[in-house]
Design an enzyme around this catalytic site. Structure first.
Site, short mmCIF file in Angstrom:
data_model
loop_
_atom_site.label_atom_id
_atom_site.label_comp_id
_atom_site.label_asym_id
_atom_site.label_seq_id
_atom_site.Cartn_x
_atom_site.Cartn_y
_atom_site.Cartn_z
N VAL A 59 -39.80 -27.96 -45.34
CA VAL A 59 -40.77 -28.86 -45.00
C VAL A 59 -39.70 -29.42 -43.22
O VAL A 59 -38.95 -30.32 -43.81
CB VAL A 59 -40.68 -29.56 -45.82
CG1 VAL A 59 -41.30 -31.09 -45.69
CG2 VAL A 59 -41.05 -29.89 -47.40
N HIS A 112 -36.70 -27.74 -49.56
CA HIS A 112 -35.71 -27.99 -48.40
C HIS A 112 -36.38 -28.74 -47.37
O HIS A 112 -37.19 -27.88 -46.53
CB HIS A 112 -35.25 -26.74 -48.12
CG HIS A 112 -35.36 -25.75 -46.98
ND1 HIS A 112 -35.23 -25.56 -45.96
CD2 HIS A 112 -36.17 -24.49 -46.77
CE1 HIS A 112 -35.15 -24.93 -44.88
NE2 HIS A 112 -36.41 -23.96 -46.09
N CYS A 113 -35.94 -29.21 -46.23
CA CYS A 113 -35.94 -29.25 -45.46
C CYS A 113 -34.47 -29.11 -44.67
O CYS A 113 -33.81 -28.54 -44.79
CB CYS A 113 -36.12 -30.89 -44.91
SG CYS A 113 -35.18 -32.16 -45.92
N TYR A 114 -34.38 -29.46 -43.63
CA TYR A 114 -33.17 -30.02 -42.51
C TYR A 114 -31.40 -29.81 -43.48
O TYR A 114 -30.65 -29.47 -44.32
CB TYR A 114 -32.55 -30.57 -41.89
CG TYR A 114 -31.89 -29.82 -40.63
CD1 TYR A 114 -32.46 -28.95 -39.71
CD2 TYR A 114 -30.83 -30.72 -39.82
CE1 TYR A 114 -31.40 -28.26 -39.05
CE2 TYR A 114 -29.93 -30.07 -38.99
CZ TYR A 114 -30.31 -29.13 -38.50
OH TYR A 114 -29.32 -28.20 -38.07
N SER A 120 -38.43 -33.26 -48.17
CA SER A 120 -38.13 -32.28 -49.15
C SER A 120 -38.03 -32.80 -50.01
O SER A 120 -38.89 -33.13 -51.56
CB SER A 120 -37.30 -31.02 -48.86
OG SER A 120 -35.85 -32.20 -48.97
#
Length: 335
Positions: A59, A112-114, A120
């Site tokens: 994401v 996950h995202c950053y 996320s």
């Protein structure tokens, strides 16, 4: 929370991209078969193998490197969003749910995202809400207990609360969801000066077309009596109050004596016969049959009703230019 320092460039298992700076690998097990973490974790092949992670839901603003995406044993899903409140994550909740559920049935999932904090976390909270049929507050606490610094931004939190009000499903006929999508569309029009293809769902069908279940209450052009809107297209408002999808008590009800509906301006959804709303930021609305001016629209500036209510985006009909009709047979008309 498990973490490890990023390996040097020479390591074969650590894959870096130029803008990569999400910090050391960190991820947390939210429940058996479901992990929540940052970008570094999703790019750590050694870690993925250790945890037996074979489903990755990204994401983020850009996808994972091709080297990760090309690993045969890993299934990937990419939701492209940035971490700003006006982004639409709500519309992705259902597809994300299916991906995560399938991943847990057939392996181990990493969402996950950053940084693994907002985007996320929002997806995982929505997943818990639907899976366990619990409220946003309870789902948030369950996820936060396992990963202490999760925190959806204010816009994502509002979307999660709307998701709860819709019964943890996407109800496209829900008035609040339709207004939410209008706001999303307006934000995109502000950037590109035209209605994007992925927002065409906000444009409702022409109410003058023949339909199986026509709305018996419609607006007609005073001059040619062509149907230009139905009662279901109306976006009601109360004097001096700005309508918003974030309020639990929107839309207002007709018989509320404390907050009566204002009818000084008829705000409606954009309709398919309004060709100009697809290509312009603002303009006049003309009857598609006789070309009489019956209203105006503005994606960005909106409009202030004489009652003081500010509506944005705004698509409105002037009451003196249209008239009510409640004859069902009159709906059975073609353009």
């Amino acid at each position: 929370m498990e973490s490890r320092k990023a390996k040097k460039h020479g390591s074969t298992s650590q894959l870096l991209r130029e803008d990569f700076d999400a910090g050391p690998t960190n991820l947390d097990c939210i429940e058996p078969g479901l992990w929540l973490g940052n970008l570094t974790a999703a790019m750590d092949l050694e870690l993925l193998e250790e945890r037996k992670i074979n489903y990755i839901l990204t994401v983020d603003s850009c996808p994972l490197p091709r080297v990760i995406l090309s690993v045969p044993s890993i299934h990937n899903m990419f939701i492209q969003v940035t971490d700003i409140p006006c982004e639409d994550l709500l519309s992705h909740f259902e597809e994300a749910y299916k991906f995560i559920a399938n991943g847990q049935e057939n392996g181990v999932v990493l969402v996950h995202c950053y940084f693994g904090i907002s985007r996320s976390a929002t997806i995982v909270i929505a997943y818990f809400m639907k899976k366990y049929q619990i409220s946003f507050d309870e789902a948030f606490e369950r996820v936060k207990k396992q990963r202490r610094f999760v925190g959806p931004n204010k816009g994502f939190e509002a979307q999660l609360r709307l998701y709860e009000r819709m019964g943890c499903t996407i109800n496209k006929s829900n008035a609040q969801f339709r207004m939410f999508r209008l706001k999303v569309a307006a934000d995109k029009v502000r950037k590109v000066k035209i209605l994007p293809q992925d927002c065409l769902d906000v444009v409702r069908p022409d109410p003058a077309l023949i339909t199986v279940k026509p709305d018996p209450l419609v607006y007609r052009c005073c001059r040619c009596r062509r149907i230009v809107a139905s009662a279901s297209n109306l976006l009601p408002h109360v004097a001096r109050e700005k309508p918003t999808w974030k309020n639990e008590d929107w839309p207002p009800v007709v018989n509320n004596e404390d907050k009566p509906l204002c009818m000084m301006t008829y705000f409606i959804e954009p309709l398919s016969w309004m060709k100009s709303v697809l290509q312009s930021v603002e303009g006049k609305i003309y009857c598609p049959k006789c070309n009489s001016k019956i209203g105006s629209f503005s994606w960005i500036m909106g409009c202030q009703c004489p009652c003081g209510a500010k509506v944005s985006p705004a698509f409105y009909l002037v009451p003196s230019k249209v008239e009510w009709s409640n004859f069902v047979q009159n709906v059975q008309v073609t353009v």
